[in-house]
Design an enzyme around this catalytic site. Structure first.
Site, mmCIF file in Angstrom:
data_model
loop_
_atom_site.group_PDB
_atom_site.id
_atom_site.type_symbol
_atom_site.label_atom_id
_atom_site.label_comp_id
_atom_site.label_asym_id
_atom_site.label_seq_id
_atom_site.Cartn_x
_atom_site.Cartn_y
_atom_site.Cartn_z
ATOM 1 C CG MET A 1 47.448 90.540 85.909
ATOM 2 S SD MET A 1 48.040 88.836 85.164
ATOM 3 C CE MET A 1 46.457 88.160 84.980
ATOM 4 C CD GLU A 2 46.250 88.196 81.494
ATOM 5 O OE1 GLU A 2 47.016 88.950 81.611
ATOM 6 O OE2 GLU A 2 46.186 87.140 81.299
ATOM 7 C CG HIS B 1 48.270 91.514 75.048
ATOM 8 N ND1 HIS B 1 49.177 90.627 74.518
ATOM 9 C CD2 HIS B 1 48.442 90.836 76.449
ATOM 10 C CE1 HIS B 1 49.617 89.530 74.928
ATOM 11 N NE2 HIS B 1 48.933 89.841 76.283
ATOM 12 C CD GLU B 2 47.473 92.837 79.453
ATOM 13 O OE1 GLU B 2 47.138 92.038 80.158
ATOM 14 O OE2 GLU B 2 48.887 92.656 79.040
ATOM 15 C CD GLU C 1 49.878 85.862 78.036
ATOM 16 O OE1 GLU C 1 49.783 86.985 77.178
ATOM 17 O OE2 GLU C 1 49.503 85.945 79.131
ATOM 18 C CD GLU D 1 48.988 84.927 83.734
ATOM 19 O OE1 GLU D 1 49.171 85.870 83.285
ATOM 20 O OE2 GLU D 1 48.825 84.022 82.715
HETATM 21 ZN ZN LIG Z 1 49.026 88.552 78.178
#
Ligand SMILES: [Zn+2]
Length: 811
Positions: free
Chosen positions: A264-265, A296-297, A319, A126
């Site tokens: 990182m997702e 979160h991820e 986000e 990203e």
């Molecule tokens: Zn994020």
């Protein structure tokens, strides 16, 4: 020649022209065991809707050969990371073989040689780094299935988005890993990680969960595996239910890698910088921090990966949503039920701080090219964005919000959207028009101020216009013995600049009880006095956090003395028993003592804080959290004895205690050497560096400075924060003033590459000490020519904060 950043117009043109059918990616990592070579062959099958038209593919490496529909292309035509494609057919097959040796700087790929000599490789793309790993149409709205074939050294394990279909010995050495097709994904959410990982797997609720780390911290991963599996399963169940669609793949891997800032997702294969795994026994706050990351991820699997923003101008939403969803899941589906209180103290106060600086910006903004995608990655994007989404949930009601989300995910799965798609779905489900709401909350800067008095709630906006619409509660509390009891929680909706409120008589009217909205709040004067003197008597962690948050806002705006706010925090800490807020409160109290208190008041309040923390350490489950503060603030023999006893089997605490001793000028070299010997953490040398940086001497400062800012060898994240905070010791002002001046020269001379890491380095190392001359230098640096805009905004925010600290200290 540098690689050109894709503009929005170019992306729109390419998305209109092409449909990508699939990526077949053959990646050769065997050149990374001994060297720096990452090689790839990308086979891209795609359609062109205007046969005969031209476009380009992103290829930011050394292109060895390329063919389009069987016809050779000239690699010499690659310019600025782009290979031109001419005379496209309706259906096309493009094959590009590409190498890169740039695997040492973490721009898309990082190869790390661990302290034990083992080599690990991760990728993280990203916003537009996939083009450094293989040729691709590197923009979020050209989604396609990806199929990976990876050749790796024999001893390595490879992880990617899906489960490996087969692992076989390769004829020309090493092993070949073939992975099942991914669903249609954006180029930035796929991944290849490799190395001799330690792997732990578990089956939970039909999911096949994997955890990976480097060998040197395998004991840490083993220790935390059960916690990680539990919160992962809780999150998958919660999100699957609330979003109306279970995560559609059984395999869900989480890979902890060295020297990655944040996480990182990647679809089905999240990567985390392994610094988030504590190397000593985790405190409740450490565990909560890891859980927030995990959730979160995971939220991004739906919001970001399954449904993806069309262009980077909606990255803030990606986000903010994931941050909101992580706290939402924490509070509802895990043991961390006070997560909203943690969020307020540890994160939302950061957003208020940045939002009151001259560098503030609206939550959403134009993103003309990818290079600007992450320019606003700060507390406003993440934490204000999260707070505004929480306000949205209150504004429409949670059932309508959930119904809107479910419709959104169902309608747009595996596709791309814009903000209006989400807002429209929530508006439809709730029956509330959100157009004006959206403009008010996303396009205006600063926090409104809401004041209670004369039977009214009055709102003012920093831009002089009407305040935003607010839906909030007023908590009404009265004394019952030594506790403040909640008599009522009165809901209020403000549209326009004032609204009449009828509140029961009470000793404390707590404005924004439950922390539903985002605003500076001013309750009536009598309530303010009660709040500052007796916040610890409030009945729950969130109401105490709202009180502390209100007091903090009074401090930073110069409306309350630092000593009064310290009194408020210490009163809360005397009684606090929620593990969700103890450490955030202690950290804030410590920051207040070190950075905001007039120096004459510091020794006494510091000693009081150490005493209070020592008492907190007696409470069940809070010992580790509290002893950290005792170590930082330790003032006398009693504290020292307590710490010596506890540090014998806790290396984290032992490092903290050594840092304090060094700060006080004690010789610690032998103790540092001994502790280095017994600490198994591969990053322990940076803790030793931090201890030496604490000493009131030039040598340790110079060493830390070089590692941190010149060689930039301190791992991103927590280690940078630790070394920096040890460096800038408040009691060493005279020694440090020249270094503060030097810091601005250093930052001005930093190379422009790696913007995100530069931004985070600037933010984390900004001098918190200074005088009028440093402040003048800070303002000059923020106004200088040639500073990249995002770095400038960190400099402006830093100068503004320093000015406010200096004002509080001289009050
Ligand atoms: Zn994020």
């Amino acid at each position: 020649m540098s690689d050109r950043s894709l503009t929005r117009a170019e992306a729109e043109g390419r998305a209109a022209l092409l449909t990508v059918d699939r990526y077949d990616l053959e990646v050769d990592l065997r050149g990374l065991l001994e060297g720096e070579r990452w090689s790839s062959v990308a086979t891209i099958s795609f359609q062109c809707h205007e046969p005969g038209a031209s476009t380009f593919v992103d290829a930011a490496g050394v292109v060895r050969r390329a063919t389009l529909n069987g016809v050779a292309l000239d690699p010499a035509e690659v310019a600025e990371g782009r290979l031109p494609l001419r005379d496209l057919a309706a259906d096309n097959v493009l094959v590009v073989a590409m190498d890169t040796d740039e695997t040492a700087d973490g721009q898309g790929i990082l190869r790390t040689v661990d302290t034990d000599g083992l080599v690990y490789v991760w990728s993280s793309f990203e916003p537009d780094e996939a083009r450094r790993a293989w040729a691709c149409f590197d923009q979020p709205d050209l989604k396609a299935p990806h199929a990976f074939t990876v050749h790796a050294p024999t001893a390595w394990t490879v992880t990617s988005c899906t489960a490996p279909d087969s692992v076989v010995d390769a004829e020309d050495g090493g092993r070949t890993w073939r992975f099942a097709d991914t669903p249609p994904l954006s180029t930035y959410v796929v991944v290849v990680n490799a190395g001799p990982f330690h792997e732990i797997r578990a089956q939970r609720d039909g999911y096949d969960l994997g955890l990976y780390s480097r060998q040197s911290i395998r004991a840490v991963l083993e220790r935390d595996a059960e916690d990680l599996f539990r919160v992962t399963a809780q999150g998958l169940a919660f999100f699957g239910e609330r979003f109306g669609s279970p995560f559609p793949q059984a395999r869900y891997d989480q890979v902890f890698v060295p020297n990655l800032g944040g996480a990182m997702e990647n679809w089905g294969c999240v990567t985390y910088g392994d610094g988030i795994l504590p190397r000593s026994e985790p405190t409740p706050d450490d565990r909560s921090w890891v859980a927030v990351f995990v959730l979160h991820e995971m939220a991004h699997m739906w919001f970001g990966d399954l449904v993806t923003m069309r262009w980077w101008d909606d990255l803030w939403l990606n986000e903010a949503f994931a941050s909101f969803a992580s706290t939402w899941a924490m509070a509802n589906a895990t043991e961390f039920t006070d997560a909203w209180a943690t969020f307020l103290i540890a994160e939302k106060l950061v957003a208020y701080d940045e939002d009151m600086s001259p560098a503030t910006h609206p939550i959403r903004s134009e993103v003309p090219d990818v290079a600007h995608a992450t320019a606003n990655f700060d507390g406003i994007t993440y934490y204000k964005g999260q707070a505004v989404l929480r306000q949205l949930v209150e504004y429409v009601g949670e059932p309508a919000f959930v119904a809107g989300l479910q419709a959104y995910f169902a309608r747009h799965a595996y596709a791309n959207t814009v903000l209006a798609d989400l807002v429209g779905a929530v508006a439809e489900a709730s029956g509330r028009d959100l157009d004006a709401w959206t403009v008010d909350w996303l396009d205006r800067t600063g926090a409104d101020t809401l004041s209670l008095g004369g039977g009214e709630l009055v709102g003012t906006a920093p831009d002089g216009g009407l305040p935003r619409p607010h839906r909030l509660d007023v908590g009404c509390f009265s004394w019952s013995g030594d506790r403040l009891e909640r008599l009522a929680r009165v809901p209020v909706e403000l549209s326009g600049d004032r609204v009449a409120v009828t509140l029961p008589q009470a000793d404390l009217h707590l404005l924004n009880d439950g922390d539903l909205t985002y605003a500076a709040v001013r309750t009536d004067p009598a309530s303010t006095r009660t709040l500052l003197a007796s916040a610890g008597a409030l009945p729950d962690a969130l109401s105490r956090a709202v009180a502390v948050g209100t007091a903090w806002d009074l401090l930073v705006r110069g409306e309350a003395a630092a000593t009064d706010v310290a009194g408020c925090l210490l009163d809360v800490l005397e009684k606090e028993d929620s593990p969700a807020v103890v450490e955030p409160f202690l950290d804030r109290a410590f920051a207040l003592v070190e950075r905001w208190l007039p120096s004459a008041a510091q020794p006494e309040v510091r000693a009081r804080l150490a005493d209070v923390a020592a008492r907190v350490a007696e409470r069940p489950g809070l010992r580790g959290s509290a002893l950290r503060t005792v170590a930082g603030a330790a003032a006398g023999d009693a504290h020292r004895a307590l710490l010596d006893a506890a540090a014998s089997d806790d290396t984290d605490l032992a490092w903290r205690l050594l840092a304090r001793r060094a700060e006080l000028g004690e010789p610690v070299d032998d103790a540092v050497a001994a502790l280095l010997d017994r600490d198994p953490d591969p990053e322990a040398r940076f803790r030793a560096l931090a201890v030496r940086a604490s000493a009131p001497a030039e040598a340790g400062k110079a060493e830390a400075w070089t590692a941190l800012l010149v060689d930039r060898e301190v791992p991103a994240g927590g280690a940078v924060r630790e070394v920096s905070s040890r460096f800038w010791r408040p009691g060493q002002q005279e020694l440090l003033l020249p270094w503060a001046h030097r810091w601005f020269d250093q930052v001005a001379a930093m190379p422009p590459g790696g913007l995100l890491s530069t931004m985070s380095l600037v933010r984390m190392t900004y001098p918190p000490i200074g005088d009028d001359a440093v402040l003048a230098r800070a303002r000059e640096a923020a106004a200088a020519d040639g500073v990249p805009a995002p770095v400038r905004s960190m400099l402006v925010m830093g100068a503004d904060r320093l000015a406010r600290m200096l004002r509080a200290r001289s009050a």
